[in-house]
Design a protein around this motif. Structure first.
Motif, PDB file in Angstrom:
ATOM      1  N   THR A   8       0.861  -1.185   0.000  1.00 41.80           N
ATOM      2  CA  THR A   8       0.000   0.000   0.000  1.00 41.80           C
ATOM      3  C   THR A   8       0.902   1.242   0.000  1.00 41.80           C
ATOM      4  OG1 THR A   8      -0.165   0.216   2.417  1.00 41.80           O
ATOM      5  CG2 THR A   8      -1.775  -1.232   1.335  1.00 41.80           C
ATOM      6  N   GLY A   9       0.417   2.288  -0.662  1.00 46.25           N
ATOM      7  CA  GLY A   9       1.229   3.507  -0.730  1.00 46.25           C
ATOM      8  C   GLY A   9       2.530   3.268  -1.466  1.00 46.25           C
ATOM      9  N   GLY A  10       2.457   2.513  -2.549  1.00 44.57           N
ATOM     10  CA  GLY A  10       3.689   2.129  -3.245  1.00 44.57           C
ATOM     11  C   GLY A  10       4.097   3.073  -4.365  1.00 44.57           C
ATOM     12  N   THR A  11       3.397   4.199  -4.510  1.00 47.01           N
ATOM     13  CA  THR A  11       3.684   5.057  -5.673  1.00 47.01           C
ATOM     14  C   THR A  11       4.575   6.247  -5.357  1.00 47.01           C
ATOM     15  OG1 THR A  11       1.618   6.242  -5.238  1.00 47.01           O
ATOM     16  CG2 THR A  11       1.533   4.424  -6.834  1.00 47.01           C
ATOM     17  N   SER A  12       4.828   6.503  -4.076  1.00 42.53           N
ATOM     18  CA  SER A  12       5.587   7.708  -3.706  1.00 42.53           C
ATOM     19  C   SER A  12       6.532   7.395  -2.549  1.00 42.53           C
ATOM     20  CB  SER A  12       4.582   8.802  -3.295  1.00 42.53           C
ATOM     21  OG  SER A  12       5.240   9.928  -2.760  1.00 42.53           O
ATOM     22  N   GLY A  13       7.554   8.198  -2.409  1.00 46.05           N
ATOM     23  CA  GLY A  13       8.421   8.165  -1.220  1.00 46.05           C
ATOM     24  C   GLY A  13       8.962   6.792  -0.872  1.00 46.05           C
ATOM     25  N   ILE A  14       8.776   6.409   0.371  1.00 48.10           N
ATOM     26  CA  ILE A  14       9.324   5.151   0.892  1.00 48.10           C
ATOM     27  C   ILE A  14       8.736   3.951   0.147  1.00 48.10           C
ATOM     28  CG2 ILE A  14       9.371   3.659   2.944  1.00 48.10           C
ATOM     29  CD1 ILE A  14       9.448   6.291   4.647  1.00 48.10           C
ATOM     30  N   GLY A  15       7.421   3.957  -0.052  1.00 44.86           N
ATOM     31  CA  GLY A  15       6.769   2.832  -0.723  1.00 44.86           C
ATOM     32  C   GLY A  15       7.272   2.651  -2.142  1.00 44.86           C
ATOM     33  N   ARG A  16       7.493   3.764  -2.816  1.00 40.10           N
ATOM     34  CA  ARG A  16       7.993   3.698  -4.204  1.00 40.10           C
ATOM     35  C   ARG A  16       9.402   3.075  -4.221  1.00 40.10           C
ATOM     36  NH1 ARG A  16       6.252   7.005  -8.795  1.00 40.10           N
ATOM     37  NH2 ARG A  16       7.837   6.956 -10.410  1.00 40.10           N
ATOM     38  N   ALA A  17      10.232   3.473  -3.265  1.00 37.35           N
ATOM     39  CA  ALA A  17      11.591   2.901  -3.191  1.00 37.35           C
ATOM     40  C   ALA A  17      11.518   1.405  -2.866  1.00 37.35           C
ATOM     41  CB  ALA A  17      12.413   3.648  -2.142  1.00 37.35           C
ATOM     42  N   ILE A  18      10.565   1.012  -2.015  1.00 37.16           N
ATOM     43  CA  ILE A  18      10.417  -0.429  -1.711  1.00 37.16           C
ATOM     44  C   ILE A  18       9.976  -1.178  -2.970  1.00 37.16           C
ATOM     45  CG2 ILE A  18       9.143  -2.159  -0.367  1.00 37.16           C
ATOM     46  CD1 ILE A  18       8.964  -0.104   1.921  1.00 37.16           C
ATOM     47  N   CYS A  19       9.037  -0.580  -3.724  1.00 40.71           N
ATOM     48  CA  CYS A  19       8.579  -1.219  -4.978  1.00 40.71           C
ATOM     49  C   CYS A  19       9.750  -1.466  -5.906  1.00 40.71           C
ATOM     50  CB  CYS A  19       7.622  -0.286  -5.709  1.00 40.71           C
ATOM     51  SG  CYS A  19       5.957  -0.564  -5.292  1.00 40.71           S
ATOM     52  N   LYS A  20      10.615  -0.470  -6.015  1.00 35.17           N
ATOM     53  CA  LYS A  20      11.756  -0.624  -6.928  1.00 35.17           C
ATOM     54  C   LYS A  20      12.697  -1.714  -6.428  1.00 35.17           C
ATOM     55  CE  LYS A  20      12.352   4.058  -7.547  1.00 35.17           C
ATOM     56  NZ  LYS A  20      13.167   5.191  -7.920  1.00 35.17           N
ATOM     57  N   LYS A  21      12.888  -1.755  -5.119  1.00 36.20           N
ATOM     58  CA  LYS A  21      13.768  -2.775  -4.538  1.00 36.20           C
ATOM     59  C   LYS A  21      13.188  -4.174  -4.775  1.00 36.20           C
ATOM     60  CE  LYS A  21      17.219  -4.073  -2.068  1.00 36.20           C
ATOM     61  NZ  LYS A  21      18.578  -3.927  -2.573  1.00 36.20           N
ATOM     62  N   VAL A  22      11.878  -4.311  -4.554  1.00 33.98           N
ATOM     63  CA  VAL A  22      11.231  -5.613  -4.767  1.00 33.98           C
ATOM     64  C   VAL A  22      11.343  -6.005  -6.237  1.00 33.98           C
ATOM     65  CG1 VAL A  22       8.992  -6.823  -4.770  1.00 33.98           C
ATOM     66  CG2 VAL A  22       9.648  -5.411  -2.800  1.00 33.98           C
ATOM     67  N   SER A  23      11.116  -5.035  -7.124  1.00 37.20           N
ATOM     68  CA  SER A  23      11.136  -5.390  -8.549  1.00 37.20           C
ATOM     69  C   SER A  23      12.534  -5.762  -9.019  1.00 37.20           C
ATOM     70  CB  SER A  23      10.516  -4.291  -9.407  1.00 37.20           C
ATOM     71  OG  SER A  23      11.209  -3.108  -9.211  1.00 37.20           O
ATOM     72  N   GLU A  24      13.565  -5.127  -8.454  1.00 37.82           N
ATOM     73  CA  GLU A  24      14.947  -5.514  -8.803  1.00 37.82           C
ATOM     74  C   GLU A  24      15.193  -6.993  -8.499  1.00 37.82           C
ATOM     75  OE1 GLU A  24      16.865  -1.249  -7.463  1.00 37.82           O
ATOM     76  OE2 GLU A  24      17.513  -3.052  -6.418  1.00 37.82           O
ATOM     77  N   ASN A  25      14.460  -7.488  -7.494  1.00 42.72           N
ATOM     78  CA  ASN A  25      14.663  -8.871  -7.060  1.00 42.72           C
ATOM     79  C   ASN A  25      13.534  -9.799  -7.529  1.00 42.72           C
ATOM     80  OD1 ASN A  25      17.108  -8.844  -5.108  1.00 42.72           O
ATOM     81  ND2 ASN A  25      15.953  -6.985  -4.642  1.00 42.72           N
ATOM     82  N   SER A  26      12.794  -9.361  -8.532  1.00 41.69           N
ATOM     83  CA  SER A  26      11.666 -10.161  -9.029  1.00 41.69           C
ATOM     84  C   SER A  26      11.955 -10.670 -10.428  1.00 41.69           C
ATOM     85  CB  SER A  26      10.394  -9.311  -9.082  1.00 41.69           C
ATOM     86  OG  SER A  26      10.057  -8.871  -7.792  1.00 41.69           O
ATOM     87  N   SER A  27      11.218 -11.703 -10.807  1.00 45.28           N
ATOM     88  CA  SER A  27      11.374 -12.185 -12.181  1.00 45.28           C
ATOM     89  C   SER A  27      10.020 -12.298 -12.874  1.00 45.28           C
ATOM     90  CB  SER A  27      12.135 -13.502 -12.196  1.00 45.28           C
ATOM     91  OG  SER A  27      11.564 -14.369 -11.272  1.00 45.28           O
ATOM     92  N   LYS A  28      10.047 -12.805 -14.070  1.00 46.42           N
ATOM     93  CA  LYS A  28       8.911 -12.759 -14.995  1.00 46.42           C
ATOM     94  C   LYS A  28       7.581 -13.245 -14.411  1.00 46.42           C
ATOM     95  CE  LYS A  28       8.284 -14.581 -19.643  1.00 46.42           C
ATOM     96  NZ  LYS A  28       7.636 -15.801 -19.234  1.00 46.42           N
ATOM     97  N   ASP A  29       7.616 -14.321 -13.636  1.00 46.96           N
ATOM     98  CA  ASP A  29       6.352 -14.876 -13.149  1.00 46.96           C
ATOM     99  C   ASP A  29       5.873 -14.255 -11.840  1.00 46.96           C
ATOM    100  OD1 ASP A  29       6.228 -16.567 -15.318  1.00 46.96           O
ATOM    101  OD2 ASP A  29       7.537 -18.039 -14.342  1.00 46.96           O
ATOM    102  N   ASP A  30       6.620 -13.282 -11.326  1.00 42.67           N
ATOM    103  CA  ASP A  30       6.230 -12.646 -10.059  1.00 42.67           C
ATOM    104  C   ASP A  30       5.226 -11.519 -10.309  1.00 42.67           C
ATOM    105  OD1 ASP A  30       8.011 -14.339  -8.835  1.00 42.67           O
ATOM    106  OD2 ASP A  30       9.645 -12.875  -8.784  1.00 42.67           O
ATOM    107  N   GLY A  31       4.495 -11.153  -9.251  1.00 41.95           N
ATOM    108  CA  GLY A  31       3.522 -10.071  -9.371  1.00 41.95           C
ATOM    109  C   GLY A  31       3.683  -9.068  -8.244  1.00 41.95           C
TER     110      GLY A  31
END
Ligand SMILES: NC(=O)c1ccc[n+]([C@@H]2O[C@H](COP(=O)([O-])OP(=O)(O)OC[C@H]3O[C@@H](n4cnc5c(N)ncnc54)[C@H](OP(=O)(O)O)[C@@H]3O)[C@@H](O)[C@H]2O)c1
Length: 245
Positions: A8-31
């Motif tokens: 939640t709140g993944g589009t700005s600030g801290i949440g946005r940085a967490i989203c980017k971190k998670v996506s760096e560690n994600s692959s094709k079949d992840d959501g």
């Protein structure tokens, strides 16, 4: 979907940085399901930015977390794509710098509902689809541990968040689901947009590192706590050494 993260709140600030971190560690079949309340432009730009980092599927969910209706909207949107969640990050939060004399019951209730009640009931509603050995992470605040008179209602809401996180551990021990919380100090996000230089100077004098933290520094810790399989029932400070004098 393989590994599913909901934030939640993944589009700005801290949440946005967490989203980017998670996506760096994600692959094709992840959501990655990203909940936001208002700003479509920020949400679209997050989606584009993350698409450049990983091939994970990004699903944006617009739901105003000041209303209990958001809980059903979020659950239904997730179930349209997958039957499970591995990581649930309850990050969205709001504050006010209104003085105590300006408080109204509506203002108080809105902040407590958004920061505390709805995250707790979101966990209750999503509990059955959180996968065994999953991870739940609450975004608290150092303001929930120390008394910041400048925002009484915010501090009370975050104290509740930190206590809820620790209290939930036993609700999940039969399924190996971990519950933790992060307690950031002063972090450089849009929350600081109107802060005066004088205010920065006063606060920086109280921080041993003499600067505010970055969203990325909070995201590093958040991702570690989210994924380290022996961290459970704890609150992790990230405040640069605040008030150690
Ligand atoms: N910044 C700090 O110094 C600091 C310190 C300690 C703790 N924290 C905590 O960290 C978390 C994130 O703070 P931040 O500084 O990164 O804030 P931010 O940059 O303002 O981001 C807040 C996020 O939450 C979403 N959001 C806000 N109200 C919402 C609502 N009613 N419904 C759904 N989504 C909503 C926003 O999306 P929309 O704008 O689209 O609604 C945005 O994605 C909060 O829980 C905050 O309490 C921040």
């Amino acid at each position: 979907m393989n590994t599913v993260t909901v934030i939640t709140g993944g589009t700005s600030g801290i949440g946005r940085a967490i989203c980017k971190k998670v996506s760096e560690n994600s692959s094709k079949d992840d959501g990655i399901f990203v909940v936001y309340g208002h700003n479509d432009e920020m949400a679209q730009s997050l989606k584009e930015e993350v698409s450049g980092i990983s091939e994970a599927e990004i699903v944006l969910i617009k739901a105003d977390l000041s209303s209990y209706d958001a809980i059903g909207i979020i659950k239904n949107s997730i179930l349209e794509h997958t039957d499970h969640i591995n990581n649930l990050i309850l990050n969205a939060g709001i504050s006010t710098y209104a003085s105590f004399d300006e408080y109204t019951p509506e203002m108080w209730e809105n902040i407590i509902r958004t920061n505390l009640n709805i995250p707790v009931f979101l966990v209750k509603e999503l509990k059955s689809i959180i996968a065994d050995k999953g991870s739940i992470l609450f975004m608290g605040s150092h303001a929930g541990q120390a008394t910041y008179s400048s925002s009484l209602v915010y501090s009370v809401s975050k104290a509740g968040v930190l206590f809820a996180a620790r209290s939930m551990v036993k609700l999940f021990d039969d399924r190996g689901i971990r519950v933790n919380a992060i307690a950031p100090g002063f972090i450089e996000t849009r929350w600081q947009d109107n802060r005066s230089e004088e205010s920065y100077n006063i606060i920086n004098r109280k921080i041993a590192l003499h600067r505010f933290g970055t969203p990325e520094e909070v995201a590093e810790l958040s991702y570690h706590v989210l994924t380290n399989t022996y961290l459970n029932g704890s609150i992790y400070d990230v405040h640069g050494g605040y008030d150690f004098f």
